[in-house]
Scaffold this active site. Structure first.
Site: not given
Length: 96
Positions: A25, A43
């Protein structure tokens, strides 16, 4: 009249593989900023990463190419793309 060399696109990307717990990320956010894109990344409970990128078509193509490999430590097994209508996002963020 819109410049033909600059086309605004938006794509939702689902990344499968070893992509959680490896900085995917944060690396995606850095790459999005590098490419000048807006959107977000998060996520998913099933182990995938979901990201939305909005911006110039060539920049979006560039980050999609990056997503196929991801950061060091990630192992990407599949990428699913869903193109959407641009929404005018202005920033890029990591979502929980």
């Amino acid at each position: 009249m819109q410049n033909q060399s600059s086309q605004l696109v938006r794509v939702r990307v689902f990344v499968s593989g070893l992509v959680q717990g490896v900085g995917y990320r944060y690396s995606t956010m850095n790459q999005a900023k590098y490419f000048g894109l807006s959107g977000w990344v998060r996520n998913l409970p099933d182990g995938r990463v979901e990201a939305v990128f909005e911006g110039d078509k060539k920049a979006v193509e560039g980050i999609i190419s990056w997503c196929r490999g991801g950061p060091t430590g990630a192992t990407v097994s599949a990428l699913v793309l869903e193109y959407e209508d641009p929404e005018g996002d202005r920033t890029f963020e990591i979502r929980r």
